[in-house]
Design a protein around this motif. Sequence first.
Motif, PDB file in Angstrom:
ATOM      1  N   TYR A  86       4.629  -7.082  -9.798  1.00  0.00           N
ATOM      2  CA  TYR A  86       3.795  -7.389  -8.850  1.00  0.00           C
ATOM      3  C   TYR A  86       2.869  -8.145  -9.086  1.00  0.00           C
ATOM      4  CZ  TYR A  86       6.381  -2.898  -7.304  1.00  0.00           C
ATOM      5  OH  TYR A  86       7.366  -2.880  -7.379  1.00  0.00           O
ATOM      6  N   GLU A  87       2.303  -8.708  -8.011  1.00  0.00           N
ATOM      7  CA  GLU A  87       1.516  -9.697  -8.525  1.00  0.00           C
ATOM      8  C   GLU A  87       0.374  -9.705  -8.766  1.00  0.00           C
ATOM      9  OE1 GLU A  87       1.329 -12.060  -4.235  1.00  0.00           O
ATOM     10  OE2 GLU A  87       3.732 -11.717  -4.417  1.00  0.00           O
ATOM     11  N   GLN A 345      -1.921   7.350 -11.996  1.00  0.00           N
ATOM     12  CA  GLN A 345      -0.887   7.982 -11.402  1.00  0.00           C
ATOM     13  C   GLN A 345       0.384   7.016 -10.892  1.00  0.00           C
ATOM     14  OE1 GLN A 345      -2.336  10.618  -9.716  1.00  0.00           O
ATOM     15  NE2 GLN A 345      -1.299  11.825  -9.010  1.00  0.00           N
ATOM     16  N   LEU A 398     -10.774   1.534  -5.760  1.00  0.00           N
ATOM     17  CA  LEU A 398      -9.792   2.927  -6.026  1.00  0.00           C
ATOM     18  C   LEU A 398      -9.058   3.285  -4.439  1.00  0.00           C
ATOM     19  CD1 LEU A 398     -12.846   4.858  -7.253  1.00  0.00           C
ATOM     20  CD2 LEU A 398     -10.736   5.521  -8.252  1.00  0.00           C
ATOM     21  N   PHE A 401      -5.758   4.658  -3.620  1.00  0.00           N
ATOM     22  CA  PHE A 401      -4.482   5.792  -3.880  1.00  0.00           C
ATOM     23  C   PHE A 401      -4.705   6.819  -2.385  1.00  0.00           C
ATOM     24  CE2 PHE A 401      -6.035   4.248  -7.933  1.00  0.00           C
ATOM     25  CZ  PHE A 401      -4.717   4.706  -8.287  1.00  0.00           C
ATOM     26  N   ARG A 402      -5.847   6.161  -1.248  1.00  0.00           N
ATOM     27  CA  ARG A 402      -5.863   7.296  -0.332  1.00  0.00           C
ATOM     28  C   ARG A 402      -4.453   6.472   0.544  1.00  0.00           C
ATOM     29  NH1 ARG A 402      -8.999   5.113   3.461  1.00  0.00           N
ATOM     30  NH2 ARG A 402     -10.961   4.706   1.903  1.00  0.00           N
ATOM     31  N   THR A 403      -4.921   5.011   0.414  1.00  0.00           N
ATOM     32  CA  THR A 403      -4.239   4.066   2.062  1.00  0.00           C
ATOM     33  C   THR A 403      -2.258   4.127   1.261  1.00  0.00           C
ATOM     34  OG1 THR A 403      -4.198   2.124   1.188  1.00  0.00           O
ATOM     35  CG2 THR A 403      -5.603   2.371   2.197  1.00  0.00           C
ATOM     36  N   GLY A 404      -2.487   4.448  -0.394  1.00  0.00           N
ATOM     37  CA  GLY A 404      -1.050   3.982  -0.292  1.00  0.00           C
ATOM     38  C   GLY A 404      -0.036   2.982  -0.837  1.00  0.00           C
ATOM     39  N   ARG A 405      -1.401   2.093  -1.099  1.00  0.00           N
ATOM     40  CA  ARG A 405      -0.963   0.870  -1.611  1.00  0.00           C
ATOM     41  C   ARG A 405      -0.873   0.814  -2.878  1.00  0.00           C
ATOM     42  NH1 ARG A 405      -3.808  -2.818  -2.004  1.00  0.00           N
ATOM     43  NH2 ARG A 405      -2.915  -4.527  -2.610  1.00  0.00           N
ATOM     44  N   LEU A 406       0.035   1.782  -3.593  1.00  0.00           N
ATOM     45  CA  LEU A 406      -0.052   1.571  -4.903  1.00  0.00           C
ATOM     46  C   LEU A 406       1.032   0.147  -5.983  1.00  0.00           C
ATOM     47  CD1 LEU A 406       0.966   5.436  -5.521  1.00  0.00           C
ATOM     48  CD2 LEU A 406      -1.404   3.853  -5.370  1.00  0.00           C
ATOM     49  N   ASP A 408       2.509   0.080  -7.764  1.00  0.00           N
ATOM     50  CA  ASP A 408       4.048   0.736  -9.117  1.00  0.00           C
ATOM     51  C   ASP A 408       4.614   0.297 -10.005  1.00  0.00           C
ATOM     52  OD1 ASP A 408       5.081   3.142 -10.481  1.00  0.00           O
ATOM     53  OD2 ASP A 408       5.243   3.922  -8.698  1.00  0.00           O
ATOM     54  N   ALA A 411       7.488   2.474 -11.713  1.00  0.00           N
ATOM     55  CA  ALA A 411       8.775   3.015 -10.749  1.00  0.00           C
ATOM     56  C   ALA A 411       9.523   1.680 -10.893  1.00  0.00           C
ATOM     57  CB  ALA A 411       8.093   3.133  -9.337  1.00  0.00           C
ATOM     58  N   ALA A 412       8.726   0.581 -10.660  1.00  0.00           N
ATOM     59  CA  ALA A 412       9.692  -0.741 -10.789  1.00  0.00           C
ATOM     60  C   ALA A 412      10.259  -0.992 -12.329  1.00  0.00           C
ATOM     61  CB  ALA A 412       8.509  -1.491 -10.313  1.00  0.00           C
TER      62      ALA A 412
ATOM     63  N   ASP C 866      13.063   1.858  -5.206  1.00  0.00           N
ATOM     64  CA  ASP C 866      12.238   2.039  -7.167  1.00  0.00           C
ATOM     65  C   ASP C 866      10.840   3.010  -6.837  1.00  0.00           C
ATOM     66  OD1 ASP C 866      10.852   0.586  -5.496  1.00  0.00           O
ATOM     67  OD2 ASP C 866      10.834  -1.277  -6.828  1.00  0.00           O
ATOM     68  N   ARG C 895       0.368   7.674   5.957  1.00  0.00           N
ATOM     69  CA  ARG C 895      -0.599   6.810   4.974  1.00  0.00           C
ATOM     70  C   ARG C 895      -0.664   5.422   5.492  1.00  0.00           C
ATOM     71  NH1 ARG C 895      -0.728   8.004  -0.814  1.00  0.00           N
ATOM     72  NH2 ARG C 895       1.743   7.782  -1.050  1.00  0.00           N
ATOM     73  N   ASP C 897      -0.741   2.545   4.205  1.00  0.00           N
ATOM     74  CA  ASP C 897      -0.093   1.795   4.354  1.00  0.00           C
ATOM     75  C   ASP C 897       1.647   2.009   3.623  1.00  0.00           C
ATOM     76  OD1 ASP C 897      -2.140  -0.016   2.339  1.00  0.00           O
ATOM     77  OD2 ASP C 897      -0.311  -0.569   2.453  1.00  0.00           O
ATOM     78  N   LEU C 898       1.737   3.349   4.445  1.00  0.00           N
ATOM     79  CA  LEU C 898       3.499   3.488   4.220  1.00  0.00           C
ATOM     80  C   LEU C 898       3.687   3.673   5.627  1.00  0.00           C
ATOM     81  CD1 LEU C 898       2.718   4.615   1.870  1.00  0.00           C
ATOM     82  CD2 LEU C 898       4.411   6.199   2.138  1.00  0.00           C
TER      83      LEU C 898
END
Lengths: 417, 183, 997, 106
Positions: A86-87, A345, A398, A401-406, A408, A411-412, C866, C895, C897-898
Motif C-alpha cells: 500500500y502507498e 489488527q 490512530l 481504526f474508527r473510520t475503517g481505513r485500515l 491491511d 490481508a493483502a 483480499d 463505518r 470509510d466502508l
Amino acid sequence: MRKYSVFAVAREALRGHKGWGPHWASPEPRKEYDAIIIGGGGHGLGAAYYLAKEHGITNVAVLEKGWIGGGNTGRNTTIIRSNYLYEESMDIYEHSLKLWENLSQDLNYNVMYSPRGVMMLSHNIHDQQSFKRHINANRLYGIDNEWLTPEQAKAYCPPLDIAKTARYPINGAALQRRGGTARHDAVAWGYARAASDRGVHIIQNCEVTGIRRDETGRVVGVDTNRGYIGAKKVGISAAGHSSVLMQMADVRVPLQSQPLQALVSEPLKPIFPCVVMSNSVHAYISQSDKGEFVIGAGTDQYNSYSQTGGLQIITHTLDAICELFPMFRRVKMMRQWGGIVDVTQDRSPIQGVTPVPGLYLNAGWGTGGFKATPGSAHLFAHLIAKGEPHRLAAGLTLERFRTGRLIDEAAAAAVAH
Amino acid sequence: MADQVTASRKAALTARGGSAEAILTPAPAATRISLRAGADALPALSAALGVTLPTRPKTSASSGQRHALWIGPDEWLVFDEGEADLMAAAASSGTLHSAVDISHRNVAVIVSGPGVDVAINSGCPQDLSLPIFPVGACSRTIFGKAEIILFRTAEDQFRVECWRSFSPFVFGLLSEGAADAGH
Amino acid sequence: MMGANRIPGVGRLTPARTARFTFDGRTLTALEGDTVASALLANGIHLVGRSFKYHRPRGILSAGAEEPNALIDVSRDAARRQPNVRATVQEVFDGMKVESQNRWPSLAFDVGGFNDLLSPFFAAGFYYKTFMWPKAAWHAIYEPFIRRAAGLGVAPTEADPDHYASRYAHCDVLVIGAGVAGLSAALAAAKAGAKVIICDEQPEVGGALRYESGTTIDGKDGWDWAQDTAKALAAMDNVTLLTRTTGFGYYNHNFVGLVERVTDHLAALDKSLPRERLWQVRAKKVILANGQIERHMVFANNDRPGIMLASAGRTYLNHFGVAVGSKVGVYTAHDSAYEAAFDLKRAGVSVPVIVDCRENPGEAVLSEARKLGIEVLTGHSVIKAGGKLRVNSISVARNGGGSARKIAVDALLVSAGWTPSVHLFSQSRGKVKFDAATQRFLPGTYLQDCLSIGACNGTDDLQATIDEALAAGELTARAAGAEGGAQVALSGENRFGWTGGMIGAAEGAGPDTTVKAFIDFQHDVCAKDIRLAVREGMHSIEHIKRFTTNGMASDQGKLSNMHGLAIAAEALGKDIPQVGLTTFRQPYTPVTFGAIVNHSRGPLFDPARKTPMHAWEEAHGAEFEDVGNWKRAWFYPRSGEGMHEAVARECKTVRDVAGVFDASTLGKIEVVGPDAAQFLNLMYTNAWDNLKPGRCRYGIMLRDDGFVYDDGVVGRLAEDRFHVTTTTGGAPRVMNHMEDYLQTEFPHLKVWLTSTTEQWAVIAVQGPKAREIIAPLVEGIDLSNEAFPHMSVAEGKICGVPTRLFRMSFTGELGFEVNVPADYGQAVWEAIWARAESMGACAYGTETMHVLRAEKGYIIVGQDTDGTLTPDDAGLSWAVSKKKPDFVGIRGLKRPDLVKDDRKQLVGLLTKDPKVVLEEGAQIVADPNQPKPMTMLGHVTSSYWSENCGRSIALAMVAGGRARLGQTLYVPMTDRTIAVEVSDMVFFDKEGGRLHG
Amino acid sequence: MLLIYCPYCEEERSELEFRGAGDAHIARPENIADITDEEFEEYFFLRQNPKGLIFERWRHIHGCGRFFNAARDTVSDRFYTTYKAGEPKPDISDILQSEQNKGAAK
Ligand SMILES: Cc1cc2nc3c(=O)[nH]c(=O)nc-3n(C[C@H](O)[C@H](O)[C@H](O)COP(=O)(O)OP(=O)(O)OC[C@H]3O[C@@H](n4cnc5c(N)ncnc54)[C@H](O)[C@@H]3O)c2cc1C
Ligand SMILES: NC(=O)c1ccc[n+]([C@@H]2O[C@H](COP(=O)([O-])OP(=O)(O)OC[C@H]3O[C@@H](n4cnc5c(N)ncnc54)[C@H](O)[C@@H]3O)[C@@H](O)[C@H]2O)c1
Ligand SMILES: Cc1cc2nc3c(=O)[nH]c(=O)nc-3n(C[C@H](O)[C@H](O)[C@H](O)COP(=O)(O)O)c2cc1C
Ligand SMILES: [Zn+2]
C-alpha cells in the motif's frame, strides 16, 4: 565528538586504544526538557537525533528503562526491505530505505547496511499473484522488486532446493536487490552517539512509570524511577510496551503484545548470500557477517511480556528451514530468544497524535519495524516538532481504526517481516 | 433407471506396517456418527443407541461392536464396527440432538504391541501411561501436524482415528514412531 | 600404539579395544571410550584449531561440554559431516575422519595467522568506526572481506541422510545431571515410587567422579558407586536413565527439551537407529543437578595449546589414562587444582611447580604437596606463557612485581575456581542471587517447580550434597504424589575440601596492560577488550557483551561470562551484582536442527491432503497445484499439450459438451438443530429462514468489521439441517469462526456444527450434457428442470450408494455436484467418467474452473478479494439482507470509510487488444505517462485467455470502478503499456440462460 | 510450551491442543447495529493489553472443542485459573493469596 575513521583507528591501535571516549554521554536528567522520548530503541534514539539535527530541538531526553537497543532493536533478524503494497507503507519504508543507504556516513558510524537482496519465495499460484501485485505496485511507485524464475532464484541463492518433488515446490520468487540487513546494535549505538553529540540526553535505567497532565489535559511530564521529569512534549516509542505507557495517560490503543522469537545457528563459513523469506512455509533466514544463520520464527499465540516463547514455535520454523534447505539439518541452533512485539489488527504501524495534547505515539511496528527505523524516526521527529504528521506518515494515524481505513498489508500478502 | 453396478468402496489406507513393538493395521470400515446433545437427551439417546453415552471426560462405553467416546461435554464419537445404521438409531430416540454421519470422514489405525505408547508419543503430547490413560480412555488430541482421536482398547492397543486425507500422514508418522519404539 | 602419552595401568579404558581415526589426514589410534580430545592428547597432539578472529593456534581446554576451542569437523562419509564438533565430547569411533577448522593451508602454518599481527587494529568494535569510505566500497570490498573471514566450520553441502526421532514424555521427577547429586536424588525419588527420568550429557554417569580420585560413597570408590547406582536405577520400572542426553532447554510450565545422541559414537552405523532423539518432557517436578564448570586463569597468552583446565587434565589422566604432558605446571587460585597435580605426580608425571596466586591456600593441600615434593609458589602468578603452537614455558613472578622466573613446562593446568551451572535454572526464569562470600551466582528465586541441588546450587561438601539430593528426591517425589516406601541413606567422603577461587584478570593482565589475556577463547575476547568497551561508554553488561561479543560464541560463555563480568565491574567501579549477568538462553549446548524437527521432512513436513479421486487423477495425467494443504488437480494435459492448450480445450469442452471436476476439497459443515436457520442468519449476510428444504442459496460471510471472510453455497436438507460449503482454504477458519460465535456470543441457540469436508467426495458435472451424463446413474431423484431446478438439493442414490445431489453451478452451465461418501468417490467418479468420456466430455482441473467462473464474473474469495473488500465492493450487495436486525458484520459495514464511493470495486477489464492477457497482480492507472510514484487505481485480480469468448478477460479491483464502465485505463508493464476498457464482470452468457438448461 | 487446564476435560493438556482466542469478557453489543463508530472501535479494536493479570479466551480446539476463559499473568505466563465460558470473572485476589501461601510452603 571524536570522528571515526580508518586513520583514527590506526592511531589508536598504536597506543592500545586508550584514547577512545564514550559513544554517548550519560548525564543526570534535567528538570525539564522540550521533548522527552520514551524508549531507547532505534526509533526513539533516531527521533531524538533527527529532532536535534533537522529541527534544531536539542533540549531532548531519551528515557530508556534498561539499556538502549535492548528492546526489539537488539533482538530482531534485521531484515530491511521496502517492497510493501500500500502507498502508506511504500511511502514510509522506501523513505527509510533511502535513509539506510546513507546512514553510516550520516552518523559517522558503520551500521553495516548490507543490500544483499531480500528474496521472498513463492510456492503456489496464490503467492505468485500476490507477489506480482507487489512487484507491479512497487515498480510504478519507483521501488525495485522483481520476479525470478525458480532457476534464477537458485542462481541468486545456491543453497535453495528447487526440486519439484519438494512438499511445497518453489514456483518463483520476488527479489528486492536493495533489501538486505544491517547490524542491529550499531543502529542504536550510532544514533545514540550522534544524538548525544548534538546535546540530546540519553538516560538509561530510567523507567517511565506515569504520564502527568495539567488540568487542560495537556502533557507536562513523566514520573520515572529516577523521579519526575518535566516535558513540553512526550513521544512514546516503546514497541511492546507502548500500550502500557498509553494506559498511563488513560488511552487505550489497538495493540497486542506478543513474544516473537528468533534463533541463531553456530557460526559457519559464508554459504548463504542473501535474505530468504517464505511466507507459505513460515521461515526467514540470512547469514550474519559473523557467520551464524539468523532465523526468524513466529509469535506465540498469547499476549506476553516475557521475552521467551515455546519450543514449538522454533520447531515450526526449523521444520520449514530444513525443508527448504535439507543440507542444513546437521547445522546446530546456538541460541534462541524472544522480543515483545506490538501488533495492530491491520499489521501496519501507528504514528500520530493522540487524544492527549502534547503526547505523540509511534508504535505498532510489530514484527517488522527494524527496517523502518531511520524513516520512522525521521518522520516521528517531524511529528513531535510540528505537532502534525509528515505527509509520508499521514495515513498511519490512530483514527483509522474508527473510520475503517485500515492498511491491511497482512490481508493483502500476509508477509510480516 | 439403467442397470448398473453398485459403486464399491476404496479405503484410504490398506497396507499394514509398523514394527514388532507397535504393529499398525488399518481398521476395517465402520459406521460412525458425530453425536451432539444436551444432558437431558442422554438417557433416550443411550437407549436408542444401545450404549450408555459416557459423561465423564476422557471416558468411553462399549457394548459389543458399538462404542461411544466422550469427546466434549456435548459431543460423542459413536462408532459401530459393523454396518449398523447409527443415524437411524439416533433419530429413533426422538430427542433433541444432532447426529451427523462421519463414517467416511474418519479413518482408523489400530496400533498394537508393547511399544504403542512410545510410537504414539512420537507426535502426541499426551501422557499415555496406564494410570493417566487407562484402557477405555479416549481423547481428541494432536499428532504431529494432524488431529487425531485416541482410544485405548487394551493395555497394548490403541485405536487412532483421523480424518481421511490426514491418514497417510498419520500412518507415516506412526510408522516412524513404531520403528523408534523398538530402540 | 594407543598413544605415547597413555600411562599403562591408569584410567578406565580397556587397552585392547582400539579404534582408528584420521586427524587432518593422519591416521591415529584411540581406545574405545576415548573422546577425540583424549585420543589426540594420548598421541601428544595439543594443537587442534585456530581461533575465530586472530587465527591463534588453539588446543584443548576442557574435558566437557564447555569447550570453546577444540572445535573440529567430524565425518563418516561425505553427507555425514558435522562442523564445529567439540572434540571434548565427541567419542571416537573406528573409521571416523576428523579435520581441524578455520586454517589454511594447514593447522601449523595458517595464513590467517597474519591477523594476529594486525590485532591492534581489530580491537572490539573497530568495524563500526571504519570501512565507510568510499561508500560503495563497503558492499563491494569490505563486507565481502569481513564475511569471508567469518564463521568457523564449513556448513554441510549435502542433504542429511540421517533421520531423527522424537518422544513426548511425562514424569513425576526429571533429574538433569547424573553426578553424585543427580544420582542420589533420582534414587531417592525412584525409591519413593515416583516416575523418574534422569539424564546426563556424558556417555557415562558420575559427573565429577570421572576425575575425582579418592572419593568414597557408600563405602565404594565414587566412580564405581555411580556406575552401580546407574545399573540399579536402570533396572527399575519407574526410571528412565538416559546418557549422552543433554537437557538443553527449560521452557514454560516445566517443559524441558532433552536431546539424546544415539549413533554419533558408533563405528557401525545402524541405519534403523535415529541419529539423535528429541525428548520433550513435561515434568511435575524438575531437579537440576547439572554441576559446575571450572574457570580458567586470565593471563597473557593463556590460550596457548597445552594450557587447560585442571579438572580436564585430571579427567584425561584418571579416566582416559592420558598424561597431558611430561612436565605439567599448575596455575591456580583454587585448591581443586592441587589434586590434579597430586594425581599426575603419583602417576609418575613431572610436576615442576604449582603456582598459586593466593597467599594462603588450604592447609591440607599444601601439606600434601609438600609430602609429594611438589614446589608450591603461593602469592605468585603466571604472568605469561611461552611457546606458540604449544606452551613451552611459564613466566612466574611474585604478586605485586618482582622479576620473573621462567619455568619450562609442556602443559599447564589452570583453575580460577568453579562456576555453578545456573543455565537451566535461569532458563526456567528463576532469578539468581550473588553470594559475596564465595563470589558466585546461585539460584535465588524460583519461578517454576524445580529445585537445584549439589554443585549447581553451590553445595560443596559431598555429604551435604548427598543429603540435599536425597531430600530433594524424596520431597519432589512426594509432592508429585508418589507414595512408595523406602527411604535412602548414603554417606560420602572427599579426600580434600576445596576452598578458594578468583574472578577476573590475574596478575599481569590488569588494566594497565595490553597483553592478550583471553577470557572468551572462541571469539578472541581479551580482558583489555572488556575495558575498551567500558571506556567507549558500554556500561551495561549487555552492551559489553554485544560490543565485544564476549559469551556469544558456540560455548555461550560457559567459561568467560564470570571473568568478563568481574573485569567489567572493576572497570566500572561497581560491585558484581550491580553489574549483573547477561541472560541465559536455550539451548544449553548447540542442538542439531535435525533433532528439533525430527520426523518432519518431505511427506511428514506437512500433511499433503489428497481427495478420494486423487489416484485416478494422477493416472490420467493431471498436474496438481497446492491449495492450502490440499493437492488439487490443476489441468489434464493430453500428449503434446501445454497448460494453455489443455485449459483452452477443457474450457471449450465443458461449455460445448460437459466436464467432470473434483470439488471434494471444498469445506463442508453440517449445521443441525432447531435454531440452525437463525444461526445462519447471524453468520451470513443473507436471510435463511425463507429457504425451503431442498433448496440452496449462495451466502457471504463477513467478519464483524464488515469485510468479506468467506462464501459458499448452503443447502437446506431439512427444517433443522443445512449443508454449508466453504472455500477450500477457508474451511478450518470458517469452522472456528462459527464455533466462536456459537459458543460465546449465541450460546442460547440450539444448533450444532460438524465438519463434513472429508465425509463427502464431490464430483461436479457441468455443461449442457451434465444431466444426460448422470441421470442413468441416479436413483430416487427426479432431475428434470421442474422437479429439480437450479439451486436445488436432494438426497438419493447414485450408482447404488447414497448421495447428496446439488444442482448448482460455478461455471454458468447446467451443473450438478454429486456428493457421495468418500470411500465411494473413486468408483462413482469412474462410473460418471465412463459416461462422460463416451459423450465427449472431459475431466477438468482448477485452472479451467477458474476461467469458466471468471467468464461468468463469479468471484473467488481470497483471489478477487483480499480481506479489505465489503460485499458492495465485490458487487455482492444484493446478497446483504437489508431487513435482518443483526448479522456478523452489520455494524462494521457502516463505518465511514466502508461506505465511501471511491472505494475499490470489482469490475471487468477488456484489453483493447483481445489477444493480450493481463498479468494477475498488474496495476492499473488512469494516466500511464505520469511520473513515478504513480497514482494507482487498483489491480488485476483474475486474468485468463477465454477460449469461449475468443479473447482475454480479466477481473480487477478499481477505485470507483463501477462508475468507470466504458472508460479506458492503462496497465503499464515493463515492456509496454496495455490499454484496457472497464466492463461489467460477466463475459459469457450474460442472460444466464445456460444455467437453467 | 504452556500447560493449560481445560475446565471441560478437567485435565492439564499441552498448549499444542489449544488455540488462543484473545481477550475474554468482551461481549458483542446486543444492539450492535445501532452503536456509534466510537463504540464499535471500542468493541472491535481497543484492548487493555495488560502487563500482568489478563483474562483471556482459549479454545481446546484439538480436544473437547470448547472455548473457555483463563486468568494468566502476562509476565510470568503463569495461569491462575481457567473457567468455563459464560462463568463470571473470578476474584483473583483469593487465588493470588493461596498461590503465595503455596509458594511459601515450597
Ligand atoms: C525476533 C524479532 C525479529 C524481528 N525481525 C525483524 C526484521 O527482520 N525486520 C524488521 O524490520 N523488523 C523486525 N522485527 C521488529 C523490530 O525489531 C521492531 O519493530 C523494531 O526494532 C522496533 O524498534 P523500536 O525502537 O520501536 O522499539 P524497541 O527497540 O523495542 O525500543 C523500545 C524501548 O522502549 C523501552 N521502554 C519500554 N517501556 C519503557 C518505559 N516505561 N520507560 C522507558 N523505556 C521503556 C524498552 O526497554 C525498549 O528499549 C523483529 C522483532 C523481533 C522481536
Ligand atoms: N572436594 C570438594 O571440596 C568438592 C567441592 C565441590 C564439588 N565437589 C565434587 O563435585 C561433585 C558435585 O556433584 P554434582 O552431582 O552436583 O555435580 P557433577 O558435576 O558431578 O555432575 C553434574 C552432571 O551434570 C551433567 N550435566 C551438566 N549439564 C547438563 C545438561 N544440560 N544436561 C545433561 N547433563 C548435564 C554433567 O555431565 C555431570 O555429569 C561431587 O562429585 C563433589 O565431590 C567436590
Ligand atoms: C542479528 C542477531 C544476531 C545474533 N547473533 C548472536 C550470536 O552470534 N551469538 C549469540 O550468542 N547471540 C546472538 N544473538 C542473540 C543475542 O545474544 C541475544 O540473545 C538477543 O540480543 C536477545 O537478548 P537476550 O537474549 O539478552 O534477551 C544475535 C541476535 C541478533 C538479533
Ligand atoms: Zn477440553
